[in-house]
Design an enzyme around this catalytic site. Structure first.
Site, short mmCIF file in Angstrom:
data_model
loop_
_atom_site.label_atom_id
_atom_site.label_comp_id
_atom_site.label_asym_id
_atom_site.label_seq_id
_atom_site.Cartn_x
_atom_site.Cartn_y
_atom_site.Cartn_z
N SER A 125 29.32 0.73 22.33
CA SER A 125 29.06 -0.69 22.13
C SER A 125 29.97 -1.27 21.04
CB SER A 125 27.57 -0.89 21.82
OG SER A 125 27.23 -2.25 21.87
N SER A 126 29.41 -1.72 19.93
CA SER A 126 30.27 -2.23 18.86
C SER A 126 31.22 -1.13 18.40
CB SER A 126 29.42 -2.71 17.69
OG SER A 126 30.24 -3.24 16.68
#
Ligand SMILES: *[C@@H]1O[C@H](CO)[C@@H](O)[C@H](O)[C@H]1NC(C)=O
Ligand SMILES: *[C@@H]1O[C@H](CO)[C@@H](O)[C@H](O)[C@H]1NC(C)=O
Length: 310
Positions: free
Chosen positions: A95-96
């Protein structure tokens, strides 16, 4: 003196495994490091929401500042002080953390030999004044391969060395970072390596039923996971194989295809109702799945786009 590999494992937004500390328990890398003898760094995103800065010009630019330089500094420290083999440095994240893996591949190609990103976006896709870029996250930021490649090349102007080979994973049911980002990633990294956007091979049901592993020569690999949302679960042994740290993963030899092994190993279907398990997504802009957490956990907002059962 230790002379081995260094792996940087990047956390997702506050909570996909909560934070870096829980990545130690939430992934297999610590155990695998003991087995195979490499060092792992688990950087922690400094912001309240736990998202990495993947949007400022500083973080996107070699040695210009931002979170990417913070990570690069940790790696340089480890190389200088812990006897790390500087030619064996890798990054992976979710994700991030996947978005940051992309940033590191673009801004620090001199440090990293390879990367693997789970459910991220292309390098530079979040570029702009705000920490969150909805145009990118929803898959509406479309560029040509040349434009995407130019962005990567602007991350470290003048760099002429070998670029890190790059693998990325994405689920077709991702409603946080839409799967169009997978196709934009293909444009970007095939352009960076100057190879065709047509895969040289595409192995179905690899490494799991419903997944397909498309290769674009030896340096770009794009794994699409049918029906999988945000985020594609980590495949630690597969990632280590890609890095060349170990070759013990139980995956198929190149060129072969593993048939599905039965309904019990099918990938999880997109959310349709019911409750969300511990760590699962339970809310956020664009999210359409169930919002009730399983017993004992409650739905906590990490940011406007991501809530999670903690
Ligand atoms: C950062 O800003 C400089 C100066 O405006 C620009 O030339 C460069 O392309 C930008 N870098 C990225 C990665 O966008
Ligand atoms: C690889 O093949 C699968 C199954 O046909 C397909 O869904 C996927 O889009 C292909 N990947 C690429 C990058 O073309």
């Amino acid at each position: 003196m230790f002379l081995g590999s260094l792996l940087t494992v990047l956390s997702a937004a506050a909570g996909a495994f909560a934070a870096a500390g829980q990545l130690v328990q939430g992934t297999q890398y610590a155990n695998l490091a003991d087995t195979h003898g490499f060092i792992v760094i688990y950087p922690n995103a400094p912001t309240a929401g736990g998202c990495w800065d993947v949007h400022t010009n500083a973080t996107l630019t070699h040695n210009a500042g931002g979170d990417s330089l913070g990570i690069a500094s940790m790696v340089r420290f480890a190389i200088a002080n812990y006897g790390v083999d500087a030619t064996q440095v890798f990054a992976t994240g979710t994700s991030s953390g996947a978005m940051m893996t992309n940033v590191l591949m673009g801004a620090y190609p001199d440090i990293f030999k390879a990367g693997s990103a789970f459910s991220g976006v292309p390098y530079g896709c979040f570029e702009g004044p705000d920490a969150w870029n909805s145009q990118c996250s929803t898959g509406q930021l479309i560029k040509t391969p040349q434009q995407w490649g130019d962005l990567v090349r602007s991350g470290y102007p003048g760099f002429t060395g070998t670029r890190p080979k790059f693998q990325f994973w994405h689920g077709t049911a991702d409603t946080t970072l839409y799967p169009q980002n997978f196709w934009e990633d293909i444009k970007q990294w095939t352009n960076v390596f100057g190879v065709s956007q047509t895969p040289t091979s595409n192995i179905t049901n690899d490494p799991l039923p419903g997944y397909s592993r498309a290769s674009f020569g030896p340096n770009v690999q794009a794994i699409l996971a049918q029906g999988v949302g945000h985020t594609v679960p980590e495949q630690a042994n597969d990632v280590l194989n890609w890095f060349g740290i170990t070759n013990t993963a139980p995956t198929s030899p190149p060129g072969t295809s593993v048939p599905p092994t039965g309904p019990t190993s099918a990938p999880p279907p997109p959310p349709t109702g019911g409750t969300v398990a511990h760590w699962g997504q339970c809310g956020g802009i664009g999210y359409t799945g169930p919002t009730v957490c399983e017993s004992g956990f409650s739905c906590v907002a990490a940011n406007a786009y991501y809530s999670q059962c903690l």
